[in-house]
Design an enzyme around this catalytic site. Structure first.
Site, PDB file in Angstrom:
ATOM      1  N   SER A   1       0.842  -1.191   0.000  1.00 24.42           N
ATOM      2  CA  SER A   1       0.000   0.000   0.000  1.00 24.42           C
ATOM      3  C   SER A   1       0.876   1.240   0.000  1.00 24.42           C
ATOM      4  CB  SER A   1      -0.901  -0.005   1.243  1.00 24.42           C
ATOM      5  OG  SER A   1      -1.578   1.224   1.370  1.00 24.42           O
ATOM      6  N   LYS A   2       0.455   2.240  -0.767  1.00 21.38           N
ATOM      7  CA  LYS A   2       1.155   3.540  -0.704  1.00 21.38           C
ATOM      8  C   LYS A   2       0.518   4.309   0.450  1.00 21.38           C
ATOM      9  CE  LYS A   2       2.986   7.169  -3.744  1.00 21.38           C
ATOM     10  NZ  LYS A   2       4.402   6.822  -3.604  1.00 21.38           N
ATOM     11  N   ALA A   3       0.860   3.854   1.653  1.00 18.95           N
ATOM     12  CA  ALA A   3       0.257   4.361   2.879  1.00 18.95           C
ATOM     13  C   ALA A   3       1.147   5.423   3.506  1.00 18.95           C
ATOM     14  CB  ALA A   3       0.038   3.204   3.855  1.00 18.95           C
TER      15      ALA A   3
END
Length: 297
Positions: free
Chosen positions: A158-160
């Protein structure tokens, strides 16, 4: 540009379905995303009035949110339309695009099941991520103390927002030493990536890059791998140990912000800015241009 705070730029931001004046795009201090990093985002670039691989980025935004346990209340098509409309409204041809989704302020605590999922898109003009003069000579990287975590401890696909905390810390430490960025290892001690870009090495005409098994498999990364293979170059995705850096001839980074950036130094290791890195830099610059713009030339 750098002297103007980002909350004081001009124009509009798309926020929860509306185009609001830039200065009015605000959230409350008790927003869950601020306190608990329940936010996901994307970084995109527009070239010649078109956002490069917009659909791929928007699909990844949705997937990042799913991995964090929430659903963005706008479809991929709706977000794509909002992005393209905002780009025209801002009047930019070449620009940086930042969509973000986050849990709101309805509940404050680790659990926030009833919080609204908010979404916003901002677009501004942002030139090269690294100093253009240094980029042509190859940038210098430190070796970060912080490591990319085991994917069993964090949603690495995830590009969290929360996953970038150690990136900021690592980049700040590198800049304090005079470097442009830092290379990060993973929890096993293998080469992972830079703080906001994927990393590639060249040896004997072949390209080597770490497997993205605990960090983001970048859209630019995949694009450049395709461009390299179009040139007939072999690309090997594998585990890379830091002691191998001594034997590599070239090194470069890839990312939406970094594009393709040659590296001349990583800690004690030195690299040439060679033909493969230069060619892929040029190939990527050509690939991101809209097809109608190329046809018109």
């Amino acid at each position: 540009m750098a002297s103007v705070p980002f909350d004081q730029l001009d124009g509009f931001i798309w926020m929860n379905g509306e185009f609001v004046p830039w200065g009015d795009a605000k959230v409350h201090v008790l927003t869950h995303g601020l306190h608990y990093a329940s936010a996901v985002f994307e970084g995109e670039r527009a070239y010649g009035g078109e956002i490069f691989k917009l659909n791929e980025h928007t699909e990844r935004l949705h997937e990042s949110a799913r991995l964090l346990g929430f659903k963005i209340p706008y479809s991929v098509a709706e977000l794509n339309d909002a992005s393209t409309t905002l780009l025209k409204k801002q009047g930019f041809q070449d620009a940086y695009v930042r969509p973000i989704a986050w849990r709101g302020s309805e509940q404050m605590g680790v659990s926030a099941q009833n919080n609204r999922i908010n979404c916003a898109i901002a677009i501004w003009q942002w030139p090269s991520y690294f100093d253009p003069a240094q980029k042509l000579k190859g940038i210098r990287l430190d070796i970060a103390e912080w490591r990319r975590p085991d994917p069993r401890t964090a949603p690495s696909r995830s590009k969290a927002a929360g996953l970038y905390m150690i990136c900021t810390m690592s980049k700040h430490a590198a800049e304090a030493k005079g470097y442009a960025d830092a290379m990060m290892l993973d929890w096993r001690g293998q080469v992972a990536e830079a703080t906001g870009a994927n990393i590639f090495f060249v040896k004997d005409g072949k390209i080597h890059t770490p497997k993205p098994d605990c960090f983001l498999d970048g859209i630019t990364r995949r694009t450049v791998i395709g461009l390299a293979r179009d040139r007939g170059l072999e690309v090997i995705e594998r585990a890379i140990l830091p002691e191998e850096l001594e034997g590599f001839e070239q090194c470069f980074l890839t990312g939406t912000a970094a594009e393709v950036t040659p590296v001349s130094e990583i800690g004690p290791y030195r690299f040439e800015v060679g033909e493969i890195a230069k060619n892929l830099m040029n190939d990527y610059s050509a690939a991101v241009q809209p097809k109608h713009a190329i046809a018109a030339e």
